[in-house]
Write a protein that holds these residues in place. Sequence first.
Motif, PDB file in Angstrom:
ATOM      1  N   GLY A   1     -41.150  -8.007 -67.543  1.00 35.02           N
ATOM      2  CA  GLY A   1     -40.159  -9.081 -67.501  1.00 35.02           C
ATOM      3  C   GLY A   1     -39.010  -8.772 -66.567  1.00 35.02           C
ATOM      4  O   GLY A   1     -38.516  -9.643 -65.845  1.00 35.02           O
ATOM      5  N   GLY A   2     -38.582  -7.505 -66.572  1.00 31.19           N
ATOM      6  CA  GLY A   2     -37.530  -7.088 -65.655  1.00 31.19           C
ATOM      7  C   GLY A   2     -37.972  -7.138 -64.212  1.00 31.19           C
ATOM      8  O   GLY A   2     -37.204  -7.517 -63.318  1.00 31.19           O
ATOM      9  N   ASN A   3     -39.239  -6.754 -63.962  1.00 30.74           N
ATOM     10  CA  ASN A   3     -39.799  -6.875 -62.609  1.00 30.74           C
ATOM     11  C   ASN A   3     -39.653  -8.289 -62.090  1.00 30.74           C
ATOM     12  O   ASN A   3     -39.203  -8.524 -60.958  1.00 30.74           O
ATOM     13  CB  ASN A   3     -41.297  -6.535 -62.597  1.00 30.74           C
ATOM     14  CG  ASN A   3     -41.634  -5.108 -62.930  1.00 30.74           C
ATOM     15  OD1 ASN A   3     -42.784  -4.803 -63.222  1.00 30.74           O
ATOM     16  ND2 ASN A   3     -40.662  -4.216 -62.893  1.00 30.74           N
ATOM     17  N   VAL A   4     -40.045  -9.230 -62.938  1.00 27.68           N
ATOM     18  CA  VAL A   4     -40.046 -10.644 -62.536  1.00 27.68           C
ATOM     19  C   VAL A   4     -38.616 -11.169 -62.407  1.00 27.68           C
ATOM     20  O   VAL A   4     -38.286 -11.869 -61.438  1.00 27.68           O
ATOM     21  CB  VAL A   4     -40.851 -11.490 -63.533  1.00 27.68           C
ATOM     22  CG1 VAL A   4     -40.791 -12.966 -63.158  1.00 27.68           C
ATOM     23  CG2 VAL A   4     -42.302 -11.017 -63.574  1.00 27.68           C
ATOM     24  N   ALA A   5     -37.760 -10.826 -63.366  1.00 29.03           N
ATOM     25  CA  ALA A   5     -36.376 -11.306 -63.329  1.00 29.03           C
ATOM     26  C   ALA A   5     -35.644 -10.813 -62.089  1.00 29.03           C
ATOM     27  O   ALA A   5     -34.766 -11.509 -61.556  1.00 29.03           O
ATOM     28  CB  ALA A   5     -35.634 -10.860 -64.586  1.00 29.03           C
ATOM     29  N   ALA A   6     -36.011  -9.620 -61.606  1.00 25.24           N
ATOM     30  CA  ALA A   6     -35.369  -9.062 -60.422  1.00 25.24           C
ATOM     31  C   ALA A   6     -36.163  -9.334 -59.149  1.00 25.24           C
ATOM     32  O   ALA A   6     -35.705  -9.004 -58.060  1.00 25.24           O
ATOM     33  CB  ALA A   6     -35.188  -7.555 -60.595  1.00 25.24           C
ATOM     34  N   ASN A   7     -37.348  -9.928 -59.288  1.00 21.30           N
ATOM     35  CA  ASN A   7     -38.264 -10.107 -58.160  1.00 21.30           C
ATOM     36  C   ASN A   7     -38.449  -8.783 -57.415  1.00 21.30           C
ATOM     37  O   ASN A   7     -38.258  -8.693 -56.198  1.00 21.30           O
ATOM     38  CB  ASN A   7     -37.774 -11.194 -57.193  1.00 21.30           C
ATOM     39  CG  ASN A   7     -38.816 -11.539 -56.142  1.00 21.30           C
ATOM     40  OD1 ASN A   7     -40.013 -11.402 -56.363  1.00 21.30           O
ATOM     41  ND2 ASN A   7     -38.360 -11.990 -54.982  1.00 21.30           N
ATOM     42  N   ALA A   8     -38.805  -7.752 -58.163  1.00 20.41           N
ATOM     43  CA  ALA A   8     -38.952  -6.414 -57.593  1.00 20.41           C
ATOM     44  C   ALA A   8     -40.027  -6.393 -56.512  1.00 20.41           C
ATOM     45  O   ALA A   8     -40.999  -7.145 -56.567  1.00 20.41           O
ATOM     46  CB  ALA A   8     -39.304  -5.430 -58.711  1.00 20.41           C
ATOM     47  N   GLY A   9     -39.844  -5.531 -55.532  1.00 21.12           N
ATOM     48  CA  GLY A   9     -40.785  -5.428 -54.417  1.00 21.12           C
ATOM     49  C   GLY A   9     -41.699  -4.231 -54.582  1.00 21.12           C
ATOM     50  O   GLY A   9     -42.796  -4.319 -55.094  1.00 21.12           O
ATOM     51  N   GLY A  10     -41.238  -3.070 -54.129  1.00 17.38           N
ATOM     52  CA  GLY A  10     -41.978  -1.849 -54.367  1.00 17.38           C
ATOM     53  C   GLY A  10     -43.003  -1.468 -53.322  1.00 17.38           C
ATOM     54  O   GLY A  10     -43.060  -2.022 -52.223  1.00 17.38           O
ATOM     55  N   LEU A  11     -43.863  -0.514 -53.703  1.00 12.29           N
ATOM     56  CA  LEU A  11     -44.746   0.170 -52.765  1.00 12.29           C
ATOM     57  C   LEU A  11     -45.996  -0.616 -52.397  1.00 12.29           C
ATOM     58  O   LEU A  11     -46.647  -0.296 -51.402  1.00 12.29           O
ATOM     59  CB  LEU A  11     -45.155   1.526 -53.365  1.00 12.29           C
ATOM     60  CG  LEU A  11     -43.984   2.451 -53.745  1.00 12.29           C
ATOM     61  CD1 LEU A  11     -44.491   3.632 -54.559  1.00 12.29           C
ATOM     62  CD2 LEU A  11     -43.263   2.935 -52.499  1.00 12.29           C
ATOM     63  N   ARG A  12     -46.371  -1.613 -53.183  1.00  8.40           N
ATOM     64  CA  ARG A  12     -47.602  -2.358 -52.900  1.00  8.40           C
ATOM     65  C   ARG A  12     -47.338  -3.712 -52.254  1.00  8.40           C
ATOM     66  O   ARG A  12     -48.240  -4.534 -52.101  1.00  8.40           O
ATOM     67  CB  ARG A  12     -48.397  -2.559 -54.200  1.00  8.40           C
ATOM     68  CG  ARG A  12     -48.978  -1.266 -54.757  1.00  8.40           C
ATOM     69  CD  ARG A  12     -49.636  -1.444 -56.124  1.00  8.40           C
ATOM     70  NE  ARG A  12     -50.222  -0.186 -56.590  1.00  8.40           N
ATOM     71  CZ  ARG A  12     -50.607   0.051 -57.832  1.00  8.40           C
ATOM     72  NH1 ARG A  12     -50.468  -0.890 -58.760  1.00  8.40           N
ATOM     73  NH2 ARG A  12     -51.129   1.214 -58.173  1.00  8.40           N
ATOM     74  N   PHE A  13     -46.092  -3.956 -51.889  1.00  8.56           N
ATOM     75  CA  PHE A  13     -45.710  -5.258 -51.335  1.00  8.56           C
ATOM     76  C   PHE A  13     -46.492  -5.584 -50.069  1.00  8.56           C
ATOM     77  O   PHE A  13     -46.915  -6.719 -49.855  1.00  8.56           O
ATOM     78  CB  PHE A  13     -44.207  -5.267 -51.042  1.00  8.56           C
ATOM     79  CG  PHE A  13     -43.640  -6.618 -50.708  1.00  8.56           C
ATOM     80  CD1 PHE A  13     -43.002  -7.364 -51.683  1.00  8.56           C
ATOM     81  CD2 PHE A  13     -43.741  -7.146 -49.431  1.00  8.56           C
ATOM     82  CE1 PHE A  13     -42.470  -8.613 -51.387  1.00  8.56           C
ATOM     83  CE2 PHE A  13     -43.217  -8.391 -49.119  1.00  8.56           C
ATOM     84  CZ  PHE A  13     -42.582  -9.132 -50.107  1.00  8.56           C
ATOM     85  N   LEU A  14     -46.671  -4.585 -49.208  1.00 16.20           N
ATOM     86  CA  LEU A  14     -47.380  -4.799 -47.942  1.00 16.20           C
ATOM     87  C   LEU A  14     -48.764  -5.377 -48.173  1.00 16.20           C
ATOM     88  O   LEU A  14     -49.215  -6.261 -47.426  1.00 16.20           O
ATOM     89  CB  LEU A  14     -47.480  -3.475 -47.183  1.00 16.20           C
ATOM     90  CG  LEU A  14     -48.277  -3.486 -45.866  1.00 16.20           C
ATOM     91  CD1 LEU A  14     -47.606  -4.391 -44.849  1.00 16.20           C
ATOM     92  CD2 LEU A  14     -48.407  -2.062 -45.318  1.00 16.20           C
ATOM     93  N   ARG A  15     -49.433  -4.937 -49.228  1.00 15.43           N
ATOM     94  CA  ARG A  15     -50.807  -5.357 -49.492  1.00 15.43           C
ATOM     95  C   ARG A  15     -50.880  -6.620 -50.351  1.00 15.43           C
ATOM     96  O   ARG A  15     -51.648  -7.538 -50.059  1.00 15.43           O
ATOM     97  CB  ARG A  15     -51.562  -4.222 -50.198  1.00 15.43           C
ATOM     98  CG  ARG A  15     -53.031  -4.524 -50.503  1.00 15.43           C
ATOM     99  CD  ARG A  15     -53.855  -4.711 -49.229  1.00 15.43           C
ATOM    100  NE  ARG A  15     -55.257  -4.827 -49.511  1.00 15.43           N
ATOM    101  CZ  ARG A  15     -56.101  -3.803 -49.559  1.00 15.43           C
ATOM    102  NH1 ARG A  15     -55.649  -2.565 -49.355  1.00 15.43           N
ATOM    103  NH2 ARG A  15     -57.369  -3.975 -49.804  1.00 15.43           N
ATOM    104  N   TYR A  16     -50.071  -6.675 -51.412  1.00 19.25           N
ATOM    105  CA  TYR A  16     -50.234  -7.740 -52.399  1.00 19.25           C
ATOM    106  C   TYR A  16     -49.124  -8.788 -52.409  1.00 19.25           C
ATOM    107  O   TYR A  16     -49.216  -9.782 -53.121  1.00 19.25           O
ATOM    108  CB  TYR A  16     -50.373  -7.129 -53.799  1.00 19.25           C
ATOM    109  CG  TYR A  16     -51.535  -6.165 -53.894  1.00 19.25           C
ATOM    110  CD1 TYR A  16     -52.825  -6.581 -53.564  1.00 19.25           C
ATOM    111  CD2 TYR A  16     -51.353  -4.847 -54.276  1.00 19.25           C
ATOM    112  CE1 TYR A  16     -53.896  -5.707 -53.630  1.00 19.25           C
ATOM    113  CE2 TYR A  16     -52.421  -3.964 -54.359  1.00 19.25           C
ATOM    114  CZ  TYR A  16     -53.693  -4.400 -54.030  1.00 19.25           C
ATOM    115  OH  TYR A  16     -54.760  -3.529 -54.093  1.00 19.25           O
ATOM    116  N   GLY A  17     -48.078  -8.552 -51.641  1.00 19.50           N
ATOM    117  CA  GLY A  17     -47.043  -9.566 -51.494  1.00 19.50           C
ATOM    118  C   GLY A  17     -46.066  -9.642 -52.651  1.00 19.50           C
ATOM    119  O   GLY A  17     -46.022  -8.786 -53.535  1.00 19.50           O
TER     120      GLY A  17
END
Length: 535
Positions: A210-226
């Motif tokens: 829920g925190g990931n979504v509330a913050a729209n977290a990016g992280g290490l897999r963003f390049l691949r999965y968006g």
Amino acid sequence: MAAPTSRLLPRALRASQKCSFRPQNTYLLQCLDDASDQGEPGHDVKYTTDLMPHLKRDSRFGELTKEHIDFFKQTLVDDNAIIDGVTKDASNDLEPFNRDWMKKFRGRTKVVLKPKNVDEVSKILKYCNDNMLAVVPQGGNSGLVGGSVPVFDEVVINLTRMNKIRSFDEVSGILVVDAGVIMENADNFLKEHGHVYPLDLGAKGSAQVGGNVAANAGGLRFLRYGSLHGNVLGIEAVLPDGTIMDDLSKLRKNNTGYDLKQLFIGAEGTIGIITGVSIVCPQQSKAVNVAYFGLESYEKVQQAFKEAKRQLGEVLSAFELMDAESQKFVHKKTEKKRPLEGDYPFYCLIETSGSNGEHDNEKLEKFLEHVMGEEIVADGVVAQDDTQIADLWAWREGITEAIGHVGGTYKYDLSIPLKDLYQLVEDTRARLESKGLIGDDKPARGVVGFGHMGDGNIHLNIPVPKYVKEVEEALEPWVYEWIQKKNGSISAEHGLGVAKKNFIQYSRNETMVKLMKQIKQLYDPKGIMMPYKYV
């Protein structure tokens, strides 16, 4: 002079040095350990209002009473679901929820509520709204902008007990979970079913979905999965007045009216509390390779990234940038042998992941042969097994923890056009050096730059033994003014919270801010959600 090309040619790929260090997700635990000294709990952390004296408690908000506590206890039933600091002294128990893991922000909440389902959240929020009690939703408390801790005496609604995996469809890859599910637990569950969580963070052992979504977290897999804006299919949320918004869709396509869930992704809990998430998860790759490079200049880093996109294409899943300073901190913390023998100003970690190991290895070997032959990369190592993959990733994922041992860190999470990505780090270092602020006996211990080359996101970190005005005044608003001139963003993936609320104008124009405030007013007319933060 570049290392001989043969060091990275097929059949001569050099395995990385064995390293036993594995980055642990101990951010909150470290924070609690530091607070265990005698005296006032959290005495080493100033109150947010001491750091930001312009913040004043909104007199519209009520103060907690025994009557309020009685209602919460009746609603939650379980004695373990409430930490009551109103009718008794609970300072020690409340402290972990009052301060952030960076030891920078600290509030004065007198009650922490831990609902176990959406109905309990609904009852609590309706009561708080009716009684003008300010609220702060809290997940794993692993944020970086003070968003997940109170500023004054707001009611903390912690979602830790909402930790059920509701369903998973192995055909579609759609996962439905409570908002309080820890992302590492979600990822481990998915791996048992041949899938992975589309997000990866250094704080995955404490951060919640829920925190990931509330913050729209990016992280290490963003390049691949968006972005989560694309991966989240549905949301269940509770509005400030207690209304349950059930939009927990499992559909990839649903073009019927406004896509309201998007408002909650990145809203940081300002318009409601996310209680459930439906998210599409990719298949776990059968073949994963990791390589770690040393490069002589940022120009070479850009060339390497360009070649990685061109030659690795569909199997490229991460391209991470680390400067020499960041790797020195990790080395000092771990005392482990470095992956490369020489010292370089820049290091990159790339990961490939696909379904055909032989095919992926061939592509990676050709890429490595090319960048070595063209003297783009000076030296490098390739992991030979899962243990070595983890060891190499530790040099990237371990940076935050390593610099945290200095004491505190001024952190800036920024999006910048790639050509200027590292220039900010160099300019910041030069600025602080010119003011005599960097050194072993100075207020700042260095200037560190690392981040996600794949999506133009740099993490500018300035480790300090303690937070002091002279460093902060040298950095702010200068950093944000620098970003504005480059048409960048002052927050790439960490959000605004209380730390960046007053700087939003450096990334958003007046019209955009006005529209955001109108949305906030529509959903939260009494303003009880996350006061003093965001917009």
